[in-house]
Design a protein around this motif. Structure first.
Motif, PDB file in Angstrom:
ATOM      1  N   ARG A   1      42.977  66.893  37.793  1.00 57.22           N
ATOM      2  CA  ARG A   1      44.137  67.399  36.983  1.00 57.22           C
ATOM      3  C   ARG A   1      44.675  66.585  35.697  1.00 57.22           C
ATOM      4  N   ARG A   2      44.901  67.009  34.758  1.00 56.63           N
ATOM      5  CA  ARG A   2      45.284  66.363  33.335  1.00 56.63           C
ATOM      6  C   ARG A   2      46.668  66.299  33.539  1.00 56.63           C
ATOM      7  N   PHE A   3      47.257  65.083  33.310  1.00 49.34           N
ATOM      8  CA  PHE A   3      48.566  64.515  33.048  1.00 49.34           C
ATOM      9  C   PHE A   3      48.590  63.367  32.073  1.00 49.34           C
ATOM     10  N   PRO A   4      49.865  63.123  31.820  1.00 53.41           N
ATOM     11  CA  PRO A   4      50.157  61.836  30.987  1.00 53.41           C
ATOM     12  C   PRO A   4      49.841  60.598  31.760  1.00 53.41           C
ATOM     13  N   LEU A   5      49.196  59.718  30.826  1.00 54.13           N
ATOM     14  CA  LEU A   5      48.737  58.372  31.478  1.00 54.13           C
ATOM     15  C   LEU A   5      47.803  58.581  32.603  1.00 54.13           C
ATOM     16  N   SER A   6      46.842  59.554  32.809  1.00 55.68           N
ATOM     17  CA  SER A   6      46.038  59.490  33.507  1.00 55.68           C
ATOM     18  C   SER A   6      44.736  58.620  33.269  1.00 55.68           C
ATOM     19  N   GLY A   7      44.488  58.414  32.162  1.00 55.90           N
ATOM     20  CA  GLY A   7      43.383  57.193  31.831  1.00 55.90           C
ATOM     21  C   GLY A   7      43.674  56.024  32.177  1.00 55.90           C
ATOM     22  N   VAL A   8      45.142  55.574  31.822  1.00 55.30           N
ATOM     23  CA  VAL A   8      45.444  54.312  32.186  1.00 55.30           C
ATOM     24  C   VAL A   8      45.484  54.126  33.889  1.00 55.30           C
ATOM     25  N   MET A   9      45.944  54.987  34.419  1.00 56.21           N
ATOM     26  CA  MET A   9      45.834  54.803  36.071  1.00 56.21           C
ATOM     27  C   MET A   9      44.394  54.829  36.308  1.00 56.21           C
ATOM     28  N   ARG A  10      43.435  55.591  35.921  1.00 60.09           N
ATOM     29  CA  ARG A  10      42.094  55.515  36.454  1.00 60.09           C
ATOM     30  C   ARG A  10      41.685  53.968  35.943  1.00 60.09           C
ATOM     31  N   SER A  11      41.996  53.532  34.939  1.00 60.62           N
ATOM     32  CA  SER A  11      41.594  52.157  34.430  1.00 60.62           C
ATOM     33  C   SER A  11      42.025  50.951  35.538  1.00 60.62           C
ATOM     34  N   LEU A  12      43.318  51.254  35.821  1.00 60.79           N
ATOM     35  CA  LEU A  12      43.953  50.487  36.688  1.00 60.79           C
ATOM     36  C   LEU A  12      43.194  50.511  38.179  1.00 60.79           C
ATOM     37  N   ILE A  13      42.724  51.461  38.543  1.00 62.64           N
ATOM     38  CA  ILE A  13      42.318  51.713  39.975  1.00 62.64           C
ATOM     39  C   ILE A  13      40.838  51.086  39.969  1.00 62.64           C
ATOM     40  N   LEU A  14      40.321  50.785  38.744  1.00 60.56           N
ATOM     41  CA  LEU A  14      39.150  50.104  38.603  1.00 60.56           C
ATOM     42  C   LEU A  14      39.109  48.647  38.969  1.00 60.56           C
ATOM     43  N   LEU A  15      40.435  48.178  38.830  1.00 59.66           N
ATOM     44  CA  LEU A  15      40.619  46.628  39.016  1.00 59.66           C
ATOM     45  C   LEU A  15      39.806  45.802  40.262  1.00 59.66           C
ATOM     46  N   PRO A  16      40.345  46.584  41.329  1.00 54.66           N
ATOM     47  CA  PRO A  16      39.717  45.983  42.582  1.00 54.66           C
ATOM     48  C   PRO A  16      38.261  45.827  42.447  1.00 54.66           C
ATOM     49  N   TRP A  17      37.300  46.745  41.748  1.00 57.85           N
ATOM     50  CA  TRP A  17      36.139  46.646  41.588  1.00 57.85           C
ATOM     51  C   TRP A  17      35.503  45.832  40.599  1.00 57.85           C
ATOM     52  N   LEU A  18      36.404  45.326  39.689  1.00 61.23           N
ATOM     53  CA  LEU A  18      36.075  44.310  38.623  1.00 61.23           C
ATOM     54  C   LEU A  18      36.260  42.936  39.150  1.00 61.23           C
ATOM     55  N   ILE A  19      37.186  42.821  40.051  1.00 65.82           N
ATOM     56  CA  ILE A  19      37.467  41.510  40.605  1.00 65.82           C
ATOM     57  C   ILE A  19      36.373  41.081  41.612  1.00 65.82           C
ATOM     58  N   PRO A  20      35.966  39.759  41.453  1.00 63.76           N
ATOM     59  CA  PRO A  20      35.004  39.115  42.505  1.00 63.76           C
ATOM     60  C   PRO A  20      35.489  39.500  44.029  1.00 63.76           C
ATOM     61  N   MET A  21      34.772  39.678  44.896  1.00 67.44           N
ATOM     62  CA  MET A  21      35.049  39.923  46.251  1.00 67.44           C
ATOM     63  C   MET A  21      35.525  38.709  46.889  1.00 67.44           C
ATOM     64  N   ILE A  22      35.105  37.599  46.634  1.00 66.25           N
ATOM     65  CA  ILE A  22      35.630  36.389  47.191  1.00 66.25           C
ATOM     66  C   ILE A  22      37.076  36.238  46.746  1.00 66.25           C
ATOM     67  N   ALA A  23      37.176  36.365  45.372  1.00 69.67           N
ATOM     68  CA  ALA A  23      38.725  36.250  44.707  1.00 69.67           C
ATOM     69  C   ALA A  23      39.646  37.294  45.527  1.00 69.67           C
ATOM     70  N   GLY A  24      38.927  38.480  45.519  1.00 71.14           N
ATOM     71  CA  GLY A  24      40.057  39.447  46.208  1.00 71.14           C
ATOM     72  C   GLY A  24      40.157  39.050  47.706  1.00 71.14           C
ATOM     73  N   SER A  25      39.111  38.654  48.428  1.00 70.14           N
ATOM     74  CA  SER A  25      39.482  38.319  49.817  1.00 70.14           C
ATOM     75  C   SER A  25      40.338  37.076  49.954  1.00 70.14           C
ATOM     76  N   ALA A  26      40.346  36.247  48.939  1.00 66.12           N
ATOM     77  CA  ALA A  26      41.561  35.097  48.916  1.00 66.12           C
ATOM     78  C   ALA A  26      42.872  35.611  49.006  1.00 66.12           C
ATOM     79  N   VAL A  27      42.994  36.587  47.861  1.00 68.61           N
ATOM     80  CA  VAL A  27      44.349  37.161  47.767  1.00 68.61           C
ATOM     81  C   VAL A  27      44.861  37.896  49.263  1.00 68.61           C
ATOM     82  N   TRP A  28      43.620  38.803  49.737  1.00 72.13           N
ATOM     83  CA  TRP A  28      44.152  39.380  50.953  1.00 72.13           C
ATOM     84  C   TRP A  28      44.371  38.335  52.305  1.00 72.13           C
ATOM     85  N   ARG A  29      43.707  37.356  52.231  1.00 75.76           N
ATOM     86  CA  ARG A  29      44.064  36.459  53.268  1.00 75.76           C
ATOM     87  C   ARG A  29      45.569  35.927  53.267  1.00 75.76           C
ATOM     88  N   TRP A  30      46.025  35.643  51.933  1.00 75.50           N
ATOM     89  CA  TRP A  30      47.266  35.303  51.805  1.00 75.50           C
ATOM     90  C   TRP A  30      48.159  36.601  52.151  1.00 75.50           C
TER      91      TRP A  30
END
Length: 323
Positions: free
Chosen positions: A126-155
Motif C-alpha cells: 500500500r502506498r503511503f507517505p515515507l514508505s520508501g524511507v521505512m523500507r530502507s530502515l528495515i534493510l539495516l539489520p541485513w546490512l549490519i555484519p552479523m557478528i556486530a548485530g549479535s554483540a548488540v543483541w547480547r547486550w
C-alpha cells in the motif's frame, strides 16, 4: 527462331545459381567459428567455478575420508580412514543434540522470517507517505555484519544490565528478568529470535519484489467476482507469488543451516550445548580440536540436509502446482 537456335546447337544462357546464406559447405566454417568464440567466452567462467567452487567442495569431501590434522600441514600425510570420521561424529554424544537444535533452529527461523517478511511486504504494498524511507530502515539489520548485530543483541538480552530485562522488570507483574542467554530452556528461543530479526529484511525485499510483478488487472477482475481481502490473497496473490516463495524458502534454509556467527556471538553453543548446532560443532571440531577430517564430515552432513530439504520441498511444490 527457337527452332533455329536449337538446330544451331545454341541455347539460352542459364540463370546463375546463388547459394543460400548459411547453407551448404560455406556456412559450416562460420558456425564452427561462432561456436569456438562462444566456448572461449565460457572458459573464464568455467575456470572460476571450478577453482573457487568445485575445488573446495571436492577437497572437503576428500578431507572427510582422511585423518587430516595439524600434523598434516607439516608432514603432508593424511592417511585414508574411510568412513571413520562420519562414524565418530555421528556417534558422538553431542551430535544428537546438535542435530535436534539445528532442525528446531532452522524451522523456527524460517517460519518467523517468512511470515513476518511476507506481512511487512504486504503492508508496504500500500502506498503511503515515507514508505520508501521505512523500507530502507528495515534493510539495516541485513546490512549490519552479523557478528556486530549479535554483540548488540547480547547486550540487549543480558540478564543483569540488558535493556530488555530492565523494561520487563519495570512492569508490575514481572518479578525478575528471564535468563535469556544462560538458561538451557530459553537460550535457543533467544537465538532463534535474533536470527529472525536478521533474516526479515531478506524475505521482505524478495517477496515485495514478487508482489510488484503481480498485475493490478487481476485484482480488479477479482473484485468483480467478490475476491477481496483474504480471498484475493488466497486465489490471486499466493498462486502468483509461489515461484518467489520457492526461491525464498530454499535460499533461507541453505543460509540458516550454515549460520555460525550468530551463535558464536551470543552463546558460543552454550549453555550445556543447548544452542549447539551442526555448523558450530563443525567449527569446534575443526578449529578447536583441530580434527579437520571430522569437521569436514560434519560440513558434508549439512550439505546433505540442505539437498534433502530442497528436493522434498521442490517435489511437494511441483505436486501443488500440478493439482
Amino acid at each position: 527462331m527457337a527452332d533455329a537456335l536449337v538446330r544451331g546447337g545454341t541455347s539460352a544462357p542459364a540463370a546463375p545459381v546463388t547459394a543460400r546464406p548459411g547453407g551448404g559447405r560455406r556456412g559450416r566454417p562460420g558456425r564452427r567459428g561462432q561456436r569456438l568464440v562462444e566456448a572461449l567466452f565460457l572458459v573464464p567462467a568455467a575456470l572460476y567455478l571450478l577453482l573457487f567452487f568445485g575445488y573446495p567442495v571436492v577437497k572437503n569431501v576428500v578431507m572427510s575420508f582422511q585423518e587430516y590434522t595439524t600434523r598434516t600441514f607439516f608432514t603432508g600425510e593424511a592417511p585414508f580412514v574411510g568412513v571413520d570420521n562420519y562414524v565418530n561424529v555421528v556417534t558422538s554424544p553431542v551430535f544428537d543434540r546438535a542435530l535436534l537444535n539445528t532442525v528446531l533452529f532452522t524451522l523456527g527461523s524460517i517460519a518467523g522470517q517468512f511470515v513476518l517478511g511476507l506481512a511487512i511486504a504486504l503492508f508496504f504494498q500500500r502506498r503511503f507517505p515515507l514508505s520508501g524511507v521505512m523500507r530502507s530502515l528495515i534493510l539495516l539489520p541485513w546490512l549490519i555484519p552479523m557478528i556486530a548485530g549479535s554483540a548488540v543483541w547480547r547486550w540487549i538480552l543480558d540478564a543483569d544490565n540488558g535493556v530488555l530485562n530492565r523494561v520487563l522488570e519495570a512492569l508490575p507483574f514481572v518479578d525478575a528478568g528471564p535468563q535469556w542467554l544462560t538458561s538451557t530452556s530459553l537460550a535457543l528461543v533467544a537465538v532463534i529470535g535474533v536470527n529472525i530479526w536478521l533474516g526479515i529484511p531478506f524475505n521482505m525485499t524478495i517477496l515485495y519484489g514478487g508482489l510488484q510483478e503481480i498485475p493490478e488487472e487481476l485484482y480488479e477482475a477479482g473484485e468483480l467476482d467478490g475476491a477481496t481481502g483474504w480471498r484475493a490473497f488466497r486465489h490471486i496473490t499466493w498462486p502468483m507469488l509461489r515461484p518467489v516463495v520457492t526461491v525464498v524458502l530454499v535460499l533461507g534454509v541453505v543460509y540458516t543451516l550454515k549460520v555460525l556467527d550468530v551463535i558464536l556471538g551470543l552463546t558460543n553453543g552454550g549453555p550445556a550445548n543447548s544452542t549447539q548446532l551442526i555448523s558450530t560443532l563443525s567449527y569446534d571440531t575443526s578449529f578447536r580440536q583441530f580434527d579437520f577430517g571430522g569437521g569436514a564430515a560434519l560440513g558434508n552432513v549439512l550439505v546433505l540436509l540442505s539437498l534433502v530439504f530442497a528436493i522434498v520441498y521442490l517435489r511437494f511444490n511441483r505436486r501443488a502446482v500440478d493439482e
